[in-house]
Design a protein around this motif. Sequence first.
Motif, PDB file in Angstrom:
ATOM      1  N   ASP A 419       0.884  -1.168   0.000  1.00 10.94           N
ATOM      2  CA  ASP A 419       0.000   0.000   0.000  1.00 10.94           C
ATOM      3  C   ASP A 419       0.919   1.214   0.000  1.00 10.94           C
ATOM      4  O   ASP A 419       1.590   1.492   0.990  1.00 10.94           O
ATOM      5  CB  ASP A 419      -0.888  -0.045   1.252  1.00 10.94           C
ATOM      6  CG  ASP A 419      -1.707   1.225   1.439  1.00 10.94           C
ATOM      7  OD1 ASP A 419      -1.756   2.053   0.506  1.00 10.94           O
ATOM      8  OD2 ASP A 419      -2.295   1.386   2.525  1.00 10.94           O
ATOM      9  N   THR A 420       0.971   1.910  -1.137  1.00 12.36           N
ATOM     10  CA  THR A 420       1.961   2.958  -1.341  1.00 12.36           C
ATOM     11  C   THR A 420       1.347   4.337  -1.216  1.00 12.36           C
ATOM     12  O   THR A 420       0.449   4.687  -1.977  1.00 12.36           O
ATOM     13  CB  THR A 420       2.592   2.824  -2.743  1.00 12.36           C
ATOM     14  OG1 THR A 420       1.556   3.023  -3.728  1.00 12.36           O
ATOM     15  CG2 THR A 420       3.209   1.446  -2.944  1.00 12.36           C
ATOM     16  N   THR A 424       1.069  13.678  -6.201  1.00 14.38           N
ATOM     17  CA  THR A 424       1.617  14.332  -7.394  1.00 14.38           C
ATOM     18  C   THR A 424       2.862  15.130  -6.997  1.00 14.38           C
ATOM     19  O   THR A 424       3.887  15.111  -7.681  1.00 14.38           O
ATOM     20  CB  THR A 424       0.575  15.304  -7.991  1.00 14.38           C
ATOM     21  OG1 THR A 424      -0.625  14.573  -8.248  1.00 14.38           O
ATOM     22  CG2 THR A 424       1.073  15.930  -9.279  1.00 14.38           C
ATOM     23  N   ASP A 507      -2.701  15.502   4.607  1.00 12.69           N
ATOM     24  CA  ASP A 507      -3.400  14.263   4.983  1.00 12.69           C
ATOM     25  C   ASP A 507      -3.326  14.065   6.499  1.00 12.69           C
ATOM     26  O   ASP A 507      -2.296  14.346   7.111  1.00 12.69           O
ATOM     27  CB  ASP A 507      -2.714  13.039   4.356  1.00 12.69           C
ATOM     28  CG  ASP A 507      -3.067  12.832   2.897  1.00 12.69           C
ATOM     29  OD1 ASP A 507      -3.710  13.720   2.312  1.00 12.69           O
ATOM     30  OD2 ASP A 507      -2.693  11.788   2.347  1.00 12.69           O
ATOM     31  N   ARG A 522      -7.543  13.098   3.369  1.00 11.27           N
ATOM     32  CA  ARG A 522      -7.276  14.527   3.439  1.00 11.27           C
ATOM     33  C   ARG A 522      -7.779  15.068   4.776  1.00 11.27           C
ATOM     34  O   ARG A 522      -8.748  14.565   5.320  1.00 11.27           O
ATOM     35  CB  ARG A 522      -7.984  15.262   2.289  1.00 11.27           C
ATOM     36  CG  ARG A 522      -7.628  14.731   0.913  1.00 11.27           C
ATOM     37  CD  ARG A 522      -6.208  14.916   0.546  1.00 11.27           C
ATOM     38  NE  ARG A 522      -5.799  16.313   0.624  1.00 11.27           N
ATOM     39  CZ  ARG A 522      -4.555  16.736   0.366  1.00 11.27           C
ATOM     40  NH1 ARG A 522      -3.615  15.871   0.043  1.00 11.27           N
ATOM     41  NH2 ARG A 522      -4.264  18.011   0.441  1.00 11.27           N
TER      42      ARG A 522
END
Length: 657
Positions: A419-420, A424, A507, A522
């Motif tokens: 799970d990465t 961006t 986050d 978020r």
Amino acid sequence: MTDSHDSNPAIENYLLEERKFEPSTDFKANALVSTANIYEDAETDYLEFWASKARELDWVKPFDKVLEWNPPFAKWFLNGTLNASYNCLDRHVAAGLKDRVAYYFEGEPGDSKSITYGELLTEVEKFATVLKSLGVKRGDIVAIYMPMILELPIAMLACARIGAAHSVVFGGFSSNALSDRINDAESKVVITADGGNRRGVVIPLKDNVDEALKSSPVVESVVVVKRIGDKHQITMEKNRDYWYHELMDKVTDATGPVEVDSENLLYLLYTSGTTAKPKGIMHTTGGYLTQVAYTHKIVFDLHPNEDIYWCAADIGWVTGHSYIVYGPLANGATSIIYEGTPDFPDKDRWWSIIEKYKVSILYAAPTAIRTFMKWGTDYLKRHDLSSLRLLGSVGEPINPEAWMWYRENVGLEKCPIVDTWWQTETGAIMITPLPGVTTTKPGSATFPFPGIRAEIVDEQGQKVELGGGYLTLNRPWPSMLRGIYKDPERYQQTYWSKYNEKYFVGDGAKIDEDGYLWLLGRIDDVMNVSGHRVSTTEVESALVDHPSVAEAAVVGANDATTGQAIMAFVTLKSGELGTPEKGEELRNHVSTKIGAIAKPKMIIFTDDLPKTRSGKIMRRLLRDVAEGRNLGDTTTLTDPSVVEEIKRKAAANVTED
Ligand code: 7RM
């Protein structure tokens, strides 16, 4: 009731997740990295750690300094020169890998072809010549608006070859969005196609370009790939629009790679922020290529001469830039490019592709996984998935139930899951398990990648050792964004003003007693109910844990008494009915799983959830619905009618105390 700006944003109500999965001995035996020493090595001297990875690339002139850090502005691998397309193509061909397949292309209508490294190099050399003939120079920014076809990576690499930057605009964006991006970057050349295929319908890309150009007078030339042909007529404007194949046919000379500085702009990629104007995220060459190549190799345990790798994202998003184009090609990998959607012509398309190409590594988004859960396992059972040996997840928090389903039904209980977490802005993977090293817990992205320093802090910026808060990145990393195009102030303001010299991610996250990191979405997704901070992700996970539920989206709506009230939008599995009793059952289920404080005030049943085109649930819209506001711009939604349906349901089909 406590202040909503509580000084300690510890989230008191956690979903308990105690399952653990160690790497299997089989997997460990062949893994590129199988001991935790790599973390210590990186900590001993993180600059030397990254420098050693940068040296795995081919440099024309070696760098003489690893990092220059003038917060918040970073330069990596100073005075080094290189070329990204050379590193992705020429050096592999020179090393004798000319006949290795770079991409297997699978078109949505069922056409397929493959392209070797040698062939890809030839196409890129030719298209670089075309770009030069259209007047594209070093430093120019070329707009690319294309479907998922081979000419898309060809166009990107041809830009890099001549020292120009690309600005890829996802093919699902409107002509307005395209025009804004063309104007911001002052792109004189646009590369597009006559159309793309999506669920048997043509996406009229060239028509959209024509519309966009009415408000983008800067554009001088448009190059059009023929993907659709007779099925969809387009108009070609004389002395502006050129067919790709006609330009390519005329090329007689191959363009070589130019030498660029490590900090030369490789691309812009626009991403939406909190204001209406999208941010042009800047990525440069040396640092970006170093981190995407190295993370791609280590996180996916890539054995380039054996693996068939499939990242099922669109190249129009950063995941595709880093993990379909630059990372895999820099590593000489063999990848899949698929043009269409998972449900065309039927809901087993992905599984048929995995069987056909014997895919060994699959990288996908939780939203896709939850959709497959909803469709049921029959579609998977029609196909042989035994070639898979590693699974990845990216884009959103993955609920423990979706993680378990992925492991059991796709990974057949033998594949490690990575799970990465990244953005961006980070350019490459930042928080992730290492598949031969890390014991995973379903729903946790586990630990920062070697060399990366991530911390959870409270409102004041104090480190949180146990519990919840805000995720920050406390040290520069090679693939970090170099800024927002033409807007250094916004760069400083958005990412570096909340905490001095710590990159503010946006986050929420928590750290558990074993030091595992759990991404909670978020920060505007963290609800505050009667002074208790409750994560939308955890309530969603509790709902998805119920056997009737396929997918859930949770928002906090303003509430006069509790500050915020928990509203849950729920999609049930096929055959389940959204009765008031079912709603009651789900509310109680959440209460049992997390605690009474997390019990949703309302459950709204709906057939679908509004999602952005990159698959992220649009909680903002759901909050508007929950608070009875008029909806603003919904153009980035995949299917705006979903919201109308939800509005009706919210008014009619609710469960309340
Ligand atoms: C790669 C990508 C970035 C935002 C990020 C998070 C969310 C991405 C994960 C995740 C939990 C993950 N870039 N996000 N990956 N949340 N676990 N593994 O998606 O710029 O489009 O989005 O996506 O909120 O800030 S992005």
